[in-house]
Design an enzyme around this catalytic site. Structure first.
Site, PDB file in Angstrom:
ATOM      1  N   ARG A 212     -16.074  50.189 -86.254  1.00  0.00           N
ATOM      2  CA  ARG A 212     -15.362  49.439 -87.311  1.00  0.00           C
ATOM      3  C   ARG A 212     -15.017  48.017 -86.885  1.00  0.00           C
ATOM      4  O   ARG A 212     -14.998  47.114 -87.716  1.00  0.00           O
ATOM      5  CB  ARG A 212     -14.104  50.192 -87.727  1.00  0.00           C
TER       6      ARG A 212
ATOM      7  N   LYS B 121     -20.007  72.760 -99.973  1.00  0.00           N
ATOM      8  CA  LYS B 121     -19.630  73.372-101.253  1.00  0.00           C
ATOM      9  C   LYS B 121     -20.061  72.592-102.481  1.00  0.00           C
ATOM     10  O   LYS B 121     -20.029  71.362-102.494  1.00  0.00           O
ATOM     11  CB  LYS B 121     -18.105  73.511-101.302  1.00  0.00           C
TER      12      LYS B 121
ATOM     13  N   GLY C 250     -19.002  61.079 -95.181  1.00  0.00           N
ATOM     14  CA  GLY C 250     -18.663  62.168 -94.273  1.00  0.00           C
ATOM     15  C   GLY C 250     -19.739  62.617 -93.311  1.00  0.00           C
ATOM     16  O   GLY C 250     -20.243  61.824 -92.512  1.00  0.00           O
TER      17      GLY C 250
ATOM     18  N   GLY D 264     -14.309  58.377 -97.851  1.00  0.00           N
ATOM     19  CA  GLY D 264     -13.692  58.614 -99.156  1.00  0.00           C
ATOM     20  C   GLY D 264     -14.084  57.559-100.182  1.00  0.00           C
ATOM     21  O   GLY D 264     -14.353  57.867-101.344  1.00  0.00           O
TER      22      GLY D 264
HETATM   23  P1  AMP Z   1     -19.577  68.426 -96.621  1.00  0.00           P
HETATM   24  O1  AMP Z   1     -18.320  67.881 -95.978  1.00  0.00           O
HETATM   25  O2  AMP Z   1     -19.347  69.110 -97.923  1.00  0.00           O
HETATM   26  O3  AMP Z   1     -20.694  67.423 -96.644  1.00  0.00           O
HETATM   27  O4  AMP Z   1     -20.039  69.642 -95.672  1.00  0.00           O
HETATM   28  C1  AMP Z   1     -20.500  69.442 -94.383  1.00  0.00           C
HETATM   29  C2  AMP Z   1     -20.480  70.757 -93.662  1.00  0.00           C
HETATM   30  O5  AMP Z   1     -21.346  71.668 -94.318  1.00  0.00           O
HETATM   31  C3  AMP Z   1     -20.988  70.666 -92.236  1.00  0.00           C
HETATM   32  O6  AMP Z   1     -19.918  70.878 -91.358  1.00  0.00           O
HETATM   33  C4  AMP Z   1     -22.019  71.771 -92.140  1.00  0.00           C
HETATM   34  O7  AMP Z   1     -21.874  72.567 -90.976  1.00  0.00           O
HETATM   35  C5  AMP Z   1     -21.745  72.615 -93.361  1.00  0.00           C
HETATM   36  N1  AMP Z   1     -22.920  73.373 -93.806  1.00  0.00           N
HETATM   37  C6  AMP Z   1     -24.144  72.890 -94.053  1.00  0.00           C
HETATM   38  N2  AMP Z   1     -24.992  73.907 -94.373  1.00  0.00           N
HETATM   39  C7  AMP Z   1     -24.272  75.047 -94.334  1.00  0.00           C
HETATM   40  C8  AMP Z   1     -24.585  76.417 -94.553  1.00  0.00           C
HETATM   41  N3  AMP Z   1     -25.809  76.801 -94.890  1.00  0.00           N
HETATM   42  N4  AMP Z   1     -23.593  77.325 -94.421  1.00  0.00           N
HETATM   43  C9  AMP Z   1     -22.351  76.935 -94.074  1.00  0.00           C
HETATM   44  N5  AMP Z   1     -21.990  75.638 -93.860  1.00  0.00           N
HETATM   45  C10 AMP Z   1     -22.941  74.710 -93.976  1.00  0.00           C
END
Ligand code: AMP
Length: 395
Positions: A35, A197, A353, A376
């Site tokens: 940064r 998710k 992220g 964010g």
């Molecule tokens: P996000 O913050 O929603 O982008 O999620 C990122 C996280 O999703 C990372 O820490 C990954 O380990 C997790 N992730 C990716 N693929 C999978 C999966 N198939 N099952 C569980 N977690 C996952």
């Protein structure tokens, strides 16, 4: 859009909101200076014009004055990176700050103490913003990481500067990169959404379906879509209350002529652990007690083909549990495909992220067009929200 380049800073004091919210170790040493480096071009431009810089930032989440959150700890690091010995004021408002600003000569840089030592900063207090505003002739916002906050130094302050306000070079680059995908992206435009998710990405999906041609879905999100289509997903991550939503997204995409690409195979494991037993199976036929943790080889090849044909690529979220080496291959393969497409002339933006962490970890940062500095703020931009820090400069 007014940027630093529209101003000549000769004999002017620039008050710059930077994002120096950097990680420190137990000895208060900076462990990641990204940064600070990102703010350097704006500072150098002002100094080269013959002006001076007053830098203001927050650090961490202090409650009142707390020594461990003092920006004093980073003065030497900032000085080294910028190549100028940075001065420091132990308060961002009041007599000490005003004296330090008054004594600042052209070519000099002053760093003010942590803005969040005053609760008025986060409250967006107008009187506090007006006190800060006294420190500069021109207000420069170069902090994308806090552009989604309507705080005193990020947004409210701008009203004190009439036309003497502009975007710093970093923030301008962020805005341009997002526009290159969301507004003027050369077709075909492809978005890759991975991560854990569906629920955390739904607003993004809603907003981008109007702007893209292809949507690649990967990561944990996959299984809610596969289950909604009648597939067996074993123990994989799923949001059962989002099955209908997944169907609606598929229908909406079809209506908008957006092609959705889902994984066809999955690396499955019998436990959520790097040393679990694994095998590759059809993504719709995951046995009970097994869970999908990465994109399989057929999926990697399928996604790479879509990427190779894309002229504009947005990537948010990993394709598997990349933190464990045995489930990082899908994410790495996607990074390679995006790097290859970029080399052939596509514009690629990585933001939000964990995909940023993955891109850095696997060395793809120099091989994509732009990696966003704001988690964010980037997500809110992709959701189509107007960021207060950006609106305040444009108004
Ligand atoms: P996000 O913050 O929603 O982008 O999620 C990122 C996280 O999703 C990372 O820490 C990954 O380990 C997790 N992730 C990716 N693929 C999978 C999966 N198939 N099952 C569980 N977690 C996952």
């Amino acid at each position: 859009m007014k940027t630093l380049n529209d101003f000549n800073f000769k004999d002017k004091k620039a008050l710059i909101r930077v994002d120096f919210n950097v990680p420190l170790n137990d000895e208060f040493q900076v462990t990641d200076d990204t940064r600070i480096r990102a703010a350097k071009p704006s500072i150098i431009k002002i100094l080269e014009d013959g002006g001076s810089c007053v830098l203001m930032s927050h650090l961490g989440r202090p409650k009142g004055f707390q020594e461990e959150f003092s920006l004093r700890h980073i003065v030497e690091e900032v000085s080294q990176i910028i190549g100028v010995q940075v001065k420091f004021a132990g308060n961002c408002i009041g007599e000490e700050a005003e004296k330090a600003v008054a004594g600042l000569e052209n070519g000099e840089v002053l760093l003010l103490e942590n803005l969040r030592f005053h609760e008025e900063e986060k409250l967006g207090d107008e009187a506090f913003a007006a006190k800060l505003a006294k420190h500069g002739d021109v207000y420069v916002n170069d902090a994308f990481g806090t552009a989604h906050r309507a705080h005193a130094s990020t947004a409210v302050i701008a009203q004190n500067f009439a036309d003497n306000k502009c975007f710093g070079l970093l923030l301008a680059k962020e805005i341009e990169s997002i526009a290159k995908v969301m507004e003027v992206g050369e077709k075909p435009v492809t978005a890759v959404l991975g991560g854990a998710k569906v629920s955390s990405k739904i607003t993004i999906i809603d907003n981008i379906l109007d702007k893209i041609d292809h949507l690649i879905i990967g990561g944990g999100m996959t299984f809610t879509f596969i289950k909604a289509q009648g597939g067996s997903i074993g123990n994989s991550l799923v949001e059962d209350d989002k099955l209908e939503l997944a169907k609606e997204i598929m229908a909406e995409a079809a209506a908008k002529n957006v092609t959705i690409h889902l994984p066809v195979d999955s690396v499955i494991a019998d436990a959520f652990a790097n040393d679990a037993n694994t095998k590759v199976v059809d993504v719709t036929q995951i046995p009970d007690d097994w869970m999908g943790l990465d994109a399989g080889p057929a999926t990697q090849a399928k996604f790479a083909e879509v990427i190779a044909q894309s002229k504009t690529i947005l990537w948010n979220g990993p394709l598997g549990v990349f933190e464990m080496p045995n489930f990082a291959k899908g994410t790495i393969a996607l990074g390679e495909a995006i790097a290859e497409a970029t080399k052939s002339g596509a514009f690629s933006l990585v933001g939000g992220g964990d995909s940023v962490a993955a891109v850095k970890q696997f060395g793809f940062e120099p091989k994509v067009s732009y990696v966003s500095t704001g988690g964010g703020a980037m997500l809110e931009s992709l959701e189509g929200k107007t960021l207060p820090g950006i609106a305040a400069i444009l108004s």
